[in-house]
Design a protein around this motif. Structure first.
Motif, mmCIF file in Angstrom:
data_model
loop_
_atom_site.group_PDB
_atom_site.id
_atom_site.type_symbol
_atom_site.label_atom_id
_atom_site.label_comp_id
_atom_site.label_asym_id
_atom_site.label_seq_id
_atom_site.Cartn_x
_atom_site.Cartn_y
_atom_site.Cartn_z
ATOM 1 N N MET A 67 -5.120 5.179 5.490
ATOM 2 C CA MET A 67 -3.772 4.850 5.940
ATOM 3 C C MET A 67 -3.056 6.151 6.271
ATOM 4 S SD MET A 67 -2.321 1.738 3.666
ATOM 5 C CE MET A 67 -1.202 1.373 5.022
ATOM 6 N N VAL A 68 -2.239 6.105 7.313
ATOM 7 C CA VAL A 68 -1.461 7.282 7.694
ATOM 8 C C VAL A 68 -0.566 7.696 6.528
ATOM 9 C CG1 VAL A 68 0.367 8.119 9.208
ATOM 10 C CG2 VAL A 68 -1.471 6.717 10.138
ATOM 11 N N ASP A 69 -0.528 8.966 6.229
ATOM 12 C CA ASP A 69 0.371 9.470 5.204
ATOM 13 C C ASP A 69 1.784 9.553 5.778
ATOM 14 O OD1 ASP A 69 1.971 11.437 3.702
ATOM 15 O OD2 ASP A 69 0.170 11.631 2.507
ATOM 16 N N THR A 70 2.627 8.700 5.243
ATOM 17 C CA THR A 70 3.965 8.564 5.795
ATOM 18 C C THR A 70 4.775 9.855 5.681
ATOM 19 O OG1 THR A 70 3.855 6.271 5.062
ATOM 20 C CG2 THR A 70 5.990 7.083 5.780
ATOM 21 N N ARG A 71 4.634 10.529 4.558
ATOM 22 C CA ARG A 71 5.387 11.779 4.388
ATOM 23 C C ARG A 71 5.050 12.777 5.478
ATOM 24 N NH1 ARG A 71 3.145 12.868 -1.385
ATOM 25 N NH2 ARG A 71 1.401 12.447 0.004
ATOM 26 N N ARG A 97 -7.663 11.935 -1.265
ATOM 27 C CA ARG A 97 -7.065 11.197 -0.170
ATOM 28 C C ARG A 97 -7.964 11.207 1.071
ATOM 29 N NH1 ARG A 97 -2.478 9.388 2.077
ATOM 30 N NH2 ARG A 97 -1.352 9.394 0.107
ATOM 31 N N GLN A 116 3.814 6.912 0.030
ATOM 32 C CA GLN A 116 5.239 6.594 -0.062
ATOM 33 C C GLN A 116 5.734 6.452 -1.488
ATOM 34 O OE1 GLN A 116 6.716 4.032 3.462
ATOM 35 N NE2 GLN A 116 4.700 3.242 2.954
ATOM 36 N N LYS A 165 0.828 -1.215 0.000
ATOM 37 C CA LYS A 165 0.000 0.000 0.000
ATOM 38 C C LYS A 165 0.860 1.261 0.000
ATOM 39 C CE LYS A 165 -3.947 -2.370 1.604
ATOM 40 N NZ LYS A 165 -5.348 -2.210 2.039
ATOM 41 N N TYR A 166 1.741 1.323 -0.955
ATOM 42 C CA TYR A 166 2.661 2.448 -1.004
ATOM 43 C C TYR A 166 1.966 3.725 -1.444
ATOM 44 C CZ TYR A 166 6.378 -0.922 -0.410
ATOM 45 O OH TYR A 166 7.194 -1.892 0.093
ATOM 46 N N GLU A 167 0.978 3.599 -2.287
ATOM 47 C CA GLU A 167 0.277 4.799 -2.728
ATOM 48 C C GLU A 167 -0.593 5.365 -1.614
ATOM 49 O OE1 GLU A 167 -1.165 4.701 -7.020
ATOM 50 O OE2 GLU A 167 -0.812 2.592 -6.562
ATOM 51 N N SER A 170 -0.297 5.165 1.464
ATOM 52 C CA SER A 170 0.457 5.733 2.574
ATOM 53 C C SER A 170 1.397 6.834 2.103
ATOM 54 C CB SER A 170 1.245 4.631 3.289
ATOM 55 O OG SER A 170 2.066 3.942 2.377
#
Lengths: 341, 341
Positions: free
Chosen positions: B54-58, B9, A127, A121-123, A125
């Motif tokens: 999902m938490v936004d990692t950035r 998002r 990333q 789930k890179y998109e 999140s």
DNA sequence: CTGAAAGCGCTTACAG
DNA sequence: CTGAAAGCGCTTACAG
């Protein structure tokens, strides 16, 4: 031992103050905005250099809503060490990273094996802007997981997926089968057997067989398939397939093998049985892995164009839906090394 | 063809509204803060799942001031294709990625070769918390660049750096030289020559020689060095070194070679000259690359423990300065394959 | 051509 | 135990 205290980060506000302009001007100057005077830009760049400033990529990307990053997932067999991964995938990984870099993208690489630690789930999140999945077909759990990911997501592309509905890129396996088989026929071999499978999850195996069968039929020869047992490791598959073929008692004078790892096992088994390559038996594999360079004789093989493969994977994961997968076949070529007369 | 319109998002505010709590509670609940009731947490998690949040990692990383990412730079020879990179580095890359993942870090991988496109400022640009540099020693420009990076930066660790002042991790090369040479001596070889270099930028080559020389001296034998020419590609170095050795006219019955790629060339040259391995000449390489499995005979070699190598590189790049480089030697073992009696 | 201000989506003091 | 608010460091409408 160098100093490791975290230095306070230099920001665009620091540069702005130093250069005597506003923060937004700094941002524009460094982003090469055409709205900025060259004189101002030069001043900003000078200040940035003096202060050792670099744009914070996270902040820039957060604001821009993109990541500038592609995730590359290499699916491994559970329990497999890094040194045991099929080197073919490493070459492909290298090509993908190079192609991504050429398009201005970073690559976030992960090796995934165990079913409970799969992540794609890179998109969602934030990333990565897309995901490229390559690796062994033997990990069912992983492929099923990434198939489900692909249903929700838009930008996932697969190398050699076992599922036809996914967006895959593959070698031109049919063409490879044709080339290899014709090479054997031209060298004078007639009892050419294919070592591979037609019903395996490896779609490419069937395609290679079909190219082989076509070339055989074109030459008025009868295609013969020796199935490999999907469960064993690749080299063992090669050993066992040759043994099974010999046990059948039917003559053969050449083998076209579905992949190099299996071909290496086959070559070894031929050697054990005193069947000399290429005199008594011609041998061609598929993938062009380096290990085939140093066997005796060196293994003739079919190799995909890795540069094209990487470029195609990246282009497709980044592409518009309308342009996607216009091209999904990577051209192949013959590596004429030494296991064919 | 899947829908590719960018979905808006889902944010923590959406989840908060859905769950009937504040945004900060969502953040805490999902971060497993102990301040949150289990009932509240369950409700938040349920809402998050329903909305596909999902938490936004950035954003999380920007706020936290860390990246959770390690940059891994593979230095290549200019013009080298992905399929030509020494497979040893691919194995090491795999181990590093696995070790990083085990520590909860992502890996941003890049292959760097050309002098004008070198990049190592991952920390300054907020892209990684540290940098691991591995790859060929043959790219001077790259090593000089990363040496300069290392001076400014704190978290850069190198595999096999040609510069002793950098923070390097290496195989226990001396021990490897000892083990290999003793193995040859025990097998009854006496005229054992080392193919390698003592003055090359490859520090590990000298170390391997020193282990060899020690074992020879311990056995009352005289160490002999056949230098390889650093400029040629590795396999050619092996060919040329054997030719040079033969040209000298001095007897030899075994070779300990500084690395497997050179050893593969040496084995080939021995074969060409009709010198049988292992009967007339024992042969041991260094690195344990897979290509040595399929030669005739299979190449005996010294292999570093890749898992330890990856773990050590990651631990050191993440470590406190006080703990750093307490351990910088990766243990090695003998791969007793077939090129020694 | 440049500046003041909003906002990307989070985490985390600060209050209560 | 939970909420309102600040702020991580940028980019980019919006004004002038």
């Amino acid at each position: 031992m160098p100093d490791r205290r975290p230095r306070p980060r230099v920001t665009s506000f620091d540069v702005a103050e130093h250069a005597g302009v506003s923060q937004s001007t700094v941002s524009r100057a460094l982003a090469n905005s055409s709205a900025i005077t060259e004189a101002t830009r030069a001043r900003v760049i000078k200040s940035a250099e003096e202060l050792g400033y670099m744009v914070d990529t996270r902040a820039a990307q957060l604001r821009q809503g993109r990541t500038g990053t592609l995730a590359v997932v290499v699916i491994c067999r559970p329990g497999e060490a890094a040194s045991e991964i099929n080197p073919f995938y490493f070459s492909l990984l290298g090509s993908v990273c190079a192609a991504a870099s050429g398009q201005g993208y970073q690559t976030l690489v992960s090796f995934q094996a165990s079913a409970d630690q799969l992540f794609g789930k890179y998109e969602e999140s934030g990333q990565a802007d897309g995901v490229i999945v390559i690796g062994t077909t033997a990990n069912d759990a992983a492929w099923n997981y990434f198939r489900s990911i692909s249903a929700d997501n838009r930008s996932v592309v697969f190398w050699g997926s076992p599922f036809d509905e996914l967006e895959w890129i593959r070698s031109d396996n049919y063409e490879g089968g044709l080339i290899a088989t014709r090479r054997l026929i031209e060298a004078g071999y007639r009892n050419i057997v294919h070592l591979g499978a037609v019903d395996s999850p490896q779609r490419q195996f069937r395609e290679r067989y079909e190219g082989y069968a076509r070339a055989m039929a074109d030459a008025g020869l009868v295609p013969r398939l020796q199935e490999v047992d999907y469960d064993a490791d690749r080299e063992t598959q090669g050993h066992n397939a040759v043994s099974a073929l010999v046990a059948k008692g039917e003559a053969f004078d050449a083998l076209f093998v579905a992949c190099d790892s299996i071909a290496l096992g086959a070559m070894e088994e031929l050697r054990i049985r005193g069947i000399s390559v290429p005199d008594q038996c011609g041998l061609i594999g598929f993938d062009g892995i380096r290990e085939g360079i140093h066997t005796s004789p060196p293994l003739t093989s079919i190799e995909p164009d890795f540069d094209v493969a990487g470029a195609m994977l990246v282009a497709n994961v980044l592409g518009e839906s309308s342009h996607r997968l216009a091209e999904r076949r990577v051209p192949v070529r013959l590596l004429d090394r030494g296991s064919v007369r």
